[in-house]
Scaffold this active site. Sequence first.
Site, PDB file in Angstrom:
ATOM      1  N   GLU A 443       0.831  -1.223   0.000  1.00 20.91           N
ATOM      2  CA  GLU A 443       0.000   0.000   0.000  1.00 20.91           C
ATOM      3  C   GLU A 443       0.855   1.258   0.000  1.00 20.91           C
ATOM      4  OE1 GLU A 443      -2.791   0.127  -0.865  1.00 20.91           O
ATOM      5  OE2 GLU A 443      -3.175  -2.011  -0.632  1.00 20.91           O
TER       6      GLU A 443
HETATM    7  C1  LIG Z   1       2.665  -9.847   0.247  1.00 19.10           C
HETATM    8  C2  LIG Z   1       2.438  -8.712  -0.703  1.00 19.10           C
HETATM    9  C3  LIG Z   1       1.149  -8.369  -1.073  1.00 19.10           C
HETATM   10  C4  LIG Z   1       0.943  -7.344  -1.999  1.00 19.10           C
HETATM   11  N1  LIG Z   1      -0.344  -7.063  -2.424  1.00 19.10           N
HETATM   12  C5  LIG Z   1      -0.513  -6.245  -3.498  1.00 19.10           C
HETATM   13  C6  LIG Z   1      -1.799  -6.105  -4.128  1.00 19.10           C
HETATM   14  O1  LIG Z   1      -2.791  -6.675  -3.689  1.00 19.10           O
HETATM   15  N2  LIG Z   1      -1.883  -5.335  -5.242  1.00 19.10           N
HETATM   16  C7  LIG Z   1      -0.806  -4.688  -5.769  1.00 19.10           C
HETATM   17  O2  LIG Z   1      -0.961  -4.023  -6.787  1.00 19.10           O
HETATM   18  N3  LIG Z   1       0.410  -4.771  -5.176  1.00 19.10           N
HETATM   19  C8  LIG Z   1       0.584  -5.533  -4.069  1.00 19.10           C
HETATM   20  N4  LIG Z   1       1.819  -5.655  -3.487  1.00 19.10           N
HETATM   21  C9  LIG Z   1       2.932  -4.876  -4.014  1.00 19.10           C
HETATM   22  C10 LIG Z   1       3.370  -3.772  -3.075  1.00 19.10           C
HETATM   23  O3  LIG Z   1       2.409  -2.769  -3.014  1.00 19.10           O
HETATM   24  C11 LIG Z   1       4.750  -3.290  -3.556  1.00 19.10           C
HETATM   25  O4  LIG Z   1       5.666  -4.323  -3.244  1.00 19.10           O
HETATM   26  C12 LIG Z   1       5.161  -1.974  -2.940  1.00 19.10           C
HETATM   27  O5  LIG Z   1       4.343  -0.945  -3.404  1.00 19.10           O
HETATM   28  C13 LIG Z   1       6.622  -1.622  -3.254  1.00 19.10           C
HETATM   29  O6  LIG Z   1       6.931  -1.814  -4.606  1.00 19.10           O
HETATM   30  P1  LIG Z   1       8.193  -2.687  -5.003  1.00 19.10           P
HETATM   31  O7  LIG Z   1       8.134  -3.953  -4.253  1.00 19.10           O
HETATM   32  O8  LIG Z   1       8.279  -2.777  -6.476  1.00 19.10           O
HETATM   33  O9  LIG Z   1       9.436  -1.880  -4.462  1.00 19.10           O
HETATM   34  P2  LIG Z   1      10.169  -0.661  -5.210  1.00 19.10           P
HETATM   35  O10 LIG Z   1       9.166   0.285  -5.741  1.00 19.10           O
HETATM   36  O11 LIG Z   1      11.161  -1.202  -6.152  1.00 19.10           O
HETATM   37  O12 LIG Z   1      10.927   0.032  -4.000  1.00 19.10           O
HETATM   38  C14 LIG Z   1      12.130  -0.486  -3.437  1.00 19.10           C
HETATM   39  C15 LIG Z   1      12.607   0.433  -2.322  1.00 19.10           C
HETATM   40  O13 LIG Z   1      12.888   1.738  -2.856  1.00 19.10           O
HETATM   41  C16 LIG Z   1      12.136   2.736  -2.179  1.00 19.10           C
HETATM   42  N5  LIG Z   1      11.688   3.738  -3.145  1.00 19.10           N
HETATM   43  C17 LIG Z   1      11.132   3.537  -4.357  1.00 19.10           C
HETATM   44  N6  LIG Z   1      10.844   4.710  -4.933  1.00 19.10           N
HETATM   45  C18 LIG Z   1      11.190   5.662  -4.075  1.00 19.10           C
HETATM   46  C19 LIG Z   1      11.105   7.090  -4.095  1.00 19.10           C
HETATM   47  N7  LIG Z   1      10.570   7.740  -5.121  1.00 19.10           N
HETATM   48  N8  LIG Z   1      11.565   7.758  -3.029  1.00 19.10           N
HETATM   49  C20 LIG Z   1      12.092   7.108  -1.969  1.00 19.10           C
HETATM   50  N9  LIG Z   1      12.190   5.765  -1.890  1.00 19.10           N
HETATM   51  C21 LIG Z   1      11.730   5.064  -2.928  1.00 19.10           C
HETATM   52  C22 LIG Z   1      10.945   1.990  -1.582  1.00 19.10           C
HETATM   53  O14 LIG Z   1      10.421   2.668  -0.454  1.00 19.10           O
HETATM   54  C23 LIG Z   1      11.552   0.644  -1.232  1.00 19.10           C
HETATM   55  O15 LIG Z   1      12.179   0.699   0.011  1.00 19.10           O
HETATM   56  C24 LIG Z   1       2.044  -6.647  -2.528  1.00 19.10           C
HETATM   57  C25 LIG Z   1       3.338  -6.971  -2.114  1.00 19.10           C
HETATM   58  C26 LIG Z   1       3.551  -8.015  -1.254  1.00 19.10           C
HETATM   59  C27 LIG Z   1       4.970  -8.388  -0.896  1.00 19.10           C
END
Ligand SMILES: Cc1cc2nc3c(=O)[nH]c(=O)nc-3n(C[C@H](O)[C@H](O)[C@H](O)COP(=O)(O)OP(=O)(O)OC[C@H]3O[C@@H](n4cnc5c(N)ncnc54)[C@H](O)[C@@H]3O)c2cc1C
Length: 599
Positions: A443
């Site tokens: 989220e």
């Molecule tokens: C168990 C689980 C359930 C989930 N359920 C859903 C779901 O139902 N629907 C759905 O659509 N998604 C879902 N997700 C996805 C989840 O919302 C994302 O994993 C999350 O938004 C982070 O995206 P990412 O994993 O690609 O990390 P990334 O976006 O690659 O981020 C990696 C790191 O970089 C940091 N970062 C990235 N951009 C910035 C910025 N601009 N400024 C500062 N820091 C930054 C982040 O905070 C993080 O620490 C789920 C994930 C999991 C693991």
Amino acid sequence: MPGYQAPLRDIRFVLHELLEVGRELAQLPPHLELDDATLDQVLDEGARFASDVLFPLNRSGDREGCRFDPATGDVAAPGGFRHAYRLFVDAGWPSLACDPAFGGQGLPMVLNNALYEMLNSANQAWTMYPGLSHGAYECLSAHGTPAQKALYLPRLVSGEWTGTMCLTEPHCGTDLGLLKTRAVPQADGSYKLSGSKIFISAGEHDLAANIVHLVLARLPDAPAGTKGISLFVVPKFVPDSDGHPGLRNAIRCGAIEHKMGIHGNATCQMNLDDATGWLVGEPDRGLSAMFVMMNAARLGVGMQSLGLTEVAYQNAAAYARERIQGRSLTGAKAADRPADPIIVHPDVRRMLLTARAYAEGGRAFSFHVALMIDRELNHTDPAVRQAASDEVALLTPIVKAFLTDNAWIACSEALQVFGGHGYIADWGMEQYLRDARINMIYEGTNTIQSLDLLARKVLMDNGARMMRFGAKVRAFAEAQRGDPAMAVFIEPLTDLTDKLSKLTMEIGMKAQQNRDEAGAAAVPYLRVAGHWMFAYFFARMAKIAINRIDRNAGDDDFYTAKLAVARFYFARLLPETAMLIRQARSGAGCLMAMDASMF
Ligand SMILES: Cc1cc2nc3c(=O)[nH]c(=O)nc-3n(C[C@H](O)[C@H](O)[C@H](O)COP(=O)(O)OP(=O)(O)OC[C@H]3O[C@@H](n4cnc5c(N)ncnc54)[C@H](O)[C@@H]3O)c2cc1C
């Protein structure tokens, strides 16, 4: 074996004594008839469902996990989940806070929040199945066409069908502007969607007859970035002319993730191969439509963490009263036993009180936000609705990030109370810690919540929303001036109000020169703001407790404990803000000094 008893006494205290929900709801036309007794009755029933039906499935669901069949793409939830969902639906729980026009019971959000705290304490993984449906309901209510509403809302409201939110793709999580899923318009007004979504919670399961996926995708001529994203409803089974699940749609689960916690909830890779969908809202305006769902989900994640904080605390407190090790530093307290219970040791109490203060503060704060949503939705005066909406926008990222960070701390402290027994699986504490970790990530990670708070909600309106909340805090503090018993709360609260205001101005000025300054300050800034909220609500709770004790109003133990927890909070947890303010002020320089190649 862990246990759980819904904290109904404290929930009632927050609803009736702190927030005076009866008085608030009496000003909202849909809730005029609602009395405190009815609210309490619903809570009693919800507590029974949580403890008797969901809680016994929490550990078995964790051990068993979900099962994926690669041949069919089907997913089976752990044993007992399906039956529990049937009971949930039969009892009408999914419809609690939904619009009566679509079969809902029209009860307030604040009640729904209290219910969800209990469900999440009992079983977070299970609770995510209906929890996401409520977000889908809100999104379609706000942006669906009349036909979409007529088709989907009654089935989401009844719980017959569940919902998902499909945003994330392998190469894009935080930065949704990168998303690639395509939607091609068809002659009949529908769209064909193709692409891969990952990490979709409850994307496939066997609890409900149909799954309503809300999918973000790009139209062929869409501009790049977030301004070219549209929202589509893509049902697992395309409803036939009678609204029954019809043809199987080409949105299928390709695998489920093996993950750290919430094993009972299926986290699915979803493949769309020319899946049929329909546009929801305006083309290219999908992200703002999806925000309705994301905001609801952010509060929902706060409730997940509040639930875990409470249940972890309860178990640690029970253990600390039973486990005997060592003697009290001030002499034996259980002289008839070979050692004293560990609850005599000051540091064990610190750990317990940390978890308890985070539960009680989180409950007061998040229920307040839910009540503001009721006001935003239903007050007759548009100006009052707008003010409530502004406040909800300001406070939502704080609920999400502060409560989830706190739950991680609380579950870790609660585990620590068990010593080595917390680390092994038998007592269930390690599951709470594992389950709590995801809440800080999905989220929108907590970093993203912090940026949302500081950059969008605070700096973009020159701190106006923050100052309006500050005016409430100052008015409360001013009203306590003549009460010496309140000084221990009011002085630090006023001091923090001043410091936060100065900090906001300072970061705002620095960020005008260098945007990295906001990025460097955001996380400690949000935590300071979270403590500010807790300090305000703990001070208000302390005031009530002092009055009740002074008047000998009964239930003394409850109010004595409430006061003790408030005092602990001010003495031991609030001082963290001094360090956080220093961190927030330290600037971007120390973070940005090294070239990326030097890491
Ligand atoms: C168990 C689980 C359930 C989930 N359920 C859903 C779901 O139902 N629907 C759905 O659509 N998604 C879902 N997700 C996805 C989840 O919302 C994302 O994993 C999350 O938004 C982070 O995206 P990412 O994993 O690609 O990390 P990334 O976006 O690659 O981020 C990696 C790191 O970089 C940091 N970062 C990235 N951009 C910035 C910025 N601009 N400024 C500062 N820091 C930054 C982040 O905070 C993080 O620490 C789920 C994930 C999991 C693991």
